[in-house]
Design a protein around this motif. Sequence first.
Motif, PDB file in Angstrom:
ATOM      1  N   ASP A  66      35.958  12.219  27.744  1.00 17.43           N
ATOM      2  CA  ASP A  66      36.987  11.479  28.483  1.00 17.43           C
ATOM      3  C   ASP A  66      36.408  10.184  29.066  1.00 17.43           C
ATOM      4  O   ASP A  66      36.654   9.826  30.226  1.00 17.43           O
ATOM      5  N   ASN A  67      35.614   9.511  28.247  1.00 20.69           N
ATOM      6  CA  ASN A  67      35.006   8.219  28.596  1.00 20.69           C
ATOM      7  C   ASN A  67      34.007   8.292  29.751  1.00 20.69           C
ATOM      8  O   ASN A  67      33.660   7.265  30.339  1.00 20.69           O
ATOM      9  N   LYS A  68      33.504   9.474  30.050  1.00 22.06           N
ATOM     10  CA  LYS A  68      32.505   9.583  31.114  1.00 22.06           C
ATOM     11  C   LYS A  68      31.077   9.387  30.596  1.00 22.06           C
ATOM     12  O   LYS A  68      30.153   9.183  31.381  1.00 22.06           O
ATOM     13  N   ILE A  69      30.896   9.480  29.265  1.00 20.71           N
ATOM     14  CA  ILE A  69      29.581   9.252  28.668  1.00 20.71           C
ATOM     15  C   ILE A  69      29.619   7.956  27.864  1.00 20.71           C
ATOM     16  O   ILE A  69      30.482   7.766  27.008  1.00 20.71           O
ATOM     17  N   ILE A  70      28.672   7.069  28.158  1.00 26.12           N
ATOM     18  CA  ILE A  70      28.484   5.835  27.400  1.00 26.12           C
ATOM     19  C   ILE A  70      27.194   5.999  26.601  1.00 26.12           C
ATOM     20  O   ILE A  70      26.160   6.370  27.150  1.00 26.12           O
ATOM     21  N   TRP A  71      27.270   5.698  25.316  1.00 27.95           N
ATOM     22  CA  TRP A  71      26.088   5.875  24.460  1.00 27.95           C
ATOM     23  C   TRP A  71      25.729   4.561  23.792  1.00 27.95           C
ATOM     24  O   TRP A  71      26.584   3.917  23.168  1.00 27.95           O
ATOM     25  N   GLU A  72      24.461   4.166  23.939  1.00 25.15           N
ATOM     26  CA  GLU A  72      23.946   2.962  23.298  1.00 25.15           C
ATOM     27  C   GLU A  72      22.684   3.293  22.520  1.00 25.15           C
ATOM     28  O   GLU A  72      21.924   4.186  22.903  1.00 25.15           O
ATOM     29  N   SER A  73      22.437   2.567  21.443  1.00 22.61           N
ATOM     30  CA  SER A  73      21.248   2.797  20.624  1.00 22.61           C
ATOM     31  C   SER A  73      19.981   2.422  21.377  1.00 22.61           C
ATOM     32  O   SER A  73      20.014   1.676  22.353  1.00 22.61           O
ATOM     33  N   ALA A  74      18.861   2.936  20.896  1.00 21.02           N
ATOM     34  CA  ALA A  74      17.566   2.695  21.533  1.00 21.02           C
ATOM     35  C   ALA A  74      17.249   1.206  21.590  1.00 21.02           C
ATOM     36  O   ALA A  74      17.557   0.441  20.665  1.00 21.02           O
ATOM     37  N   VAL A  75      16.635   0.794  22.692  1.00 20.28           N
ATOM     38  CA  VAL A  75      16.205  -0.587  22.882  1.00 20.28           C
ATOM     39  C   VAL A  75      14.790  -0.578  23.445  1.00 20.28           C
ATOM     40  O   VAL A  75      14.277   0.451  23.870  1.00 20.28           O
ATOM     41  N   ASP A  76      14.165  -1.739  23.472  1.00 23.98           N
ATOM     42  CA  ASP A  76      12.809  -1.854  23.981  1.00 23.98           C
ATOM     43  C   ASP A  76      12.683  -3.190  24.705  1.00 23.98           C
ATOM     44  O   ASP A  76      13.580  -4.030  24.676  1.00 23.98           O
ATOM     45  N   GLY A  77      11.553  -3.386  25.378  1.00 23.57           N
ATOM     46  CA  GLY A  77      11.261  -4.666  26.010  1.00 23.57           C
ATOM     47  C   GLY A  77      12.217  -5.019  27.127  1.00 23.57           C
ATOM     48  O   GLY A  77      12.581  -4.184  27.966  1.00 23.57           O
ATOM     49  N   ASP A  78      12.655  -6.276  27.154  1.00 20.84           N
ATOM     50  CA  ASP A  78      13.530  -6.773  28.218  1.00 20.84           C
ATOM     51  C   ASP A  78      14.867  -6.037  28.256  1.00 20.84           C
ATOM     52  O   ASP A  78      15.436  -5.827  29.329  1.00 20.84           O
ATOM     53  N   LYS A  79      15.363  -5.646  27.094  1.00 25.33           N
ATOM     54  CA  LYS A  79      16.640  -4.919  27.053  1.00 25.33           C
ATOM     55  C   LYS A  79      16.512  -3.557  27.728  1.00 25.33           C
ATOM     56  O   LYS A  79      17.428  -3.128  28.439  1.00 25.33           O
ATOM     57  N   LEU A  80      15.386  -2.878  27.493  1.00 23.07           N
ATOM     58  CA  LEU A  80      15.166  -1.587  28.128  1.00 23.07           C
ATOM     59  C   LEU A  80      15.020  -1.753  29.637  1.00 23.07           C
ATOM     60  O   LEU A  80      15.545  -0.952  30.411  1.00 23.07           O
ATOM     61  N   GLU A  81      14.313  -2.792  30.067  1.00 17.48           N
ATOM     62  CA  GLU A  81      14.160  -3.061  31.491  1.00 17.48           C
ATOM     63  C   GLU A  81      15.525  -3.236  32.155  1.00 17.48           C
ATOM     64  O   GLU A  81      15.782  -2.693  33.239  1.00 17.48           O
ATOM     65  N   LYS A  82      16.414  -3.953  31.508  1.00 16.29           N
ATOM     66  CA  LYS A  82      17.753  -4.174  32.059  1.00 16.29           C
ATOM     67  C   LYS A  82      18.530  -2.867  32.184  1.00 16.29           C
ATOM     68  O   LYS A  82      19.278  -2.660  33.147  1.00 16.29           O
ATOM     69  N   VAL A  83      18.344  -1.960  31.211  1.00 15.71           N
ATOM     70  CA  VAL A  83      19.018  -0.662  31.262  1.00 15.71           C
ATOM     71  C   VAL A  83      18.616   0.101  32.526  1.00 15.71           C
ATOM     72  O   VAL A  83      19.451   0.665  33.226  1.00 15.71           O
ATOM     73  N   TYR A  84      17.305   0.139  32.814  1.00 16.50           N
ATOM     74  CA  TYR A  84      16.830   0.817  34.022  1.00 16.50           C
ATOM     75  C   TYR A  84      17.364   0.134  35.285  1.00 16.50           C
ATOM     76  O   TYR A  84      17.750   0.804  36.252  1.00 16.50           O
ATOM     77  N   GLN A  85      17.384  -1.182  35.277  1.00 17.68           N
ATOM     78  CA  GLN A  85      17.811  -1.922  36.464  1.00 17.68           C
ATOM     79  C   GLN A  85      19.283  -1.706  36.794  1.00 17.68           C
ATOM     80  O   GLN A  85      19.679  -1.801  37.959  1.00 17.68           O
ATOM     81  N   GLU A  86      20.087  -1.388  35.793  1.00 18.25           N
ATOM     82  CA  GLU A  86      21.528  -1.260  35.999  1.00 18.25           C
ATOM     83  C   GLU A  86      21.960   0.192  36.152  1.00 18.25           C
ATOM     84  O   GLU A  86      23.087   0.558  35.814  1.00 18.25           O
ATOM     85  N   ALA A  87      21.069   1.025  36.690  1.00 19.14           N
ATOM     86  CA  ALA A  87      21.392   2.434  36.957  1.00 19.14           C
ATOM     87  C   ALA A  87      21.076   2.758  38.411  1.00 19.14           C
ATOM     88  O   ALA A  87      20.392   2.004  39.102  1.00 19.14           O
TER      89      ALA A  87
END
Length: 379
Positions: free
Chosen positions: A259-280
């Motif tokens: 019911d749209n409660k899970i968002i799934w994105e493919s694996a990333v690395d580097g600056d993109k991964l850093e942004k993922v951590y920062q936005e949680a």
Amino acid sequence: MSFNTVFVVTEMRLGGRERVVSNIAGALNEHTEVAIFSVWKRLPFFISKAPLYFDKNSFVQTKSHSVSQKLENKKWMKPIISIVKQLVPYTTLQRKRLDDLVDFLQQNNVKNVVLTDLTSTFAYQIRKCLPDINIISWIHMQPDAFFDIQYKGYKKELKRGLSSVNSLVALTPNQETEYKKYVSKTLFIPNPMPAVSKHLADMSKKTILIIARIDIQHKGLDYLKDLVNYVPNEWKIKVVGSGSPEDEKIFGDIVDSSDNKIIWESAVDGDKLEKVYQEASIFIMPSRFEGFPLTLGEAMSYGLPIIAFDLDGTRIILKDENNDYGILIPQGSVQKFGEEIIRLVSDESLRKKLSSKSMNRVATFSEKEITKEWLKLLR
């Protein structure tokens, strides 16, 4: 060319084990000559400061973010693969690559070879060909998961391989004790954690994060079917990772039914991964088994509060004799896990308290200190 130490991996795919091999080999390469040898000739997801080779003539410098597709990922092949694992030793399946490895070790006058996980099966043949080389097995999970779950088909061969190693590196004191049943010289060296980031997580985001390979059973992603029921409507569980086609299809169905409660994105690395951590604002780990999960340390370095199932590999990070650095849940207790999610999303002061504890904890496992332990072993 000569190397003091060569780390052997099945491949440098996306995964915590591969990331930590990349980091440790790279850190050691600043002190002594180190290389990485990949059994599978696939482009790596990670590029290390230590050079990567497929054989004595193939120095790999190109990086790939594509996820490897293996025969094991094809559903119709699973019964065949299972039978093959029972009947054909891994060293026989990989005879050509094992010969290439031995040739590489000989040509480069290698003093130490570090065999990670399944490649520990190579120790028996390496010892026959190179009786004076120092062989180290580096195992990234607890023995029951290693022998009876992850590499069940190669259990007998792995034990034979371990009988030929000089020493074994385990990731926790409990694992050290257990592996001493197989290798008397077993020692505990934890994986390193990153230093506290200069760009901490934004604790106002209503995002609960999981960074993991899409491996349904290992990473406990099937638990999300029930855990989403504990997540308030304004919050989301964000999963970042890639896996086999079969597991991705199963997980896609879990995402679709959330019911749209899970968002799934493919694996990333580097600056993109850093942004993922920062936005949680919260990091959760519902895995069924872990050796010493690198993503847990990464999340803590960004100041994220942690909820995880109580495993040997998570306990050593989140608890010591005097303090708790996160929330540990009895293994498999989805209800308790869900209740702690509710408590944490509802209590900003608790999130900030656990955020501070996360940042304090990562200093205990600094890369500098862990590298010193490896240098002692290799010298």
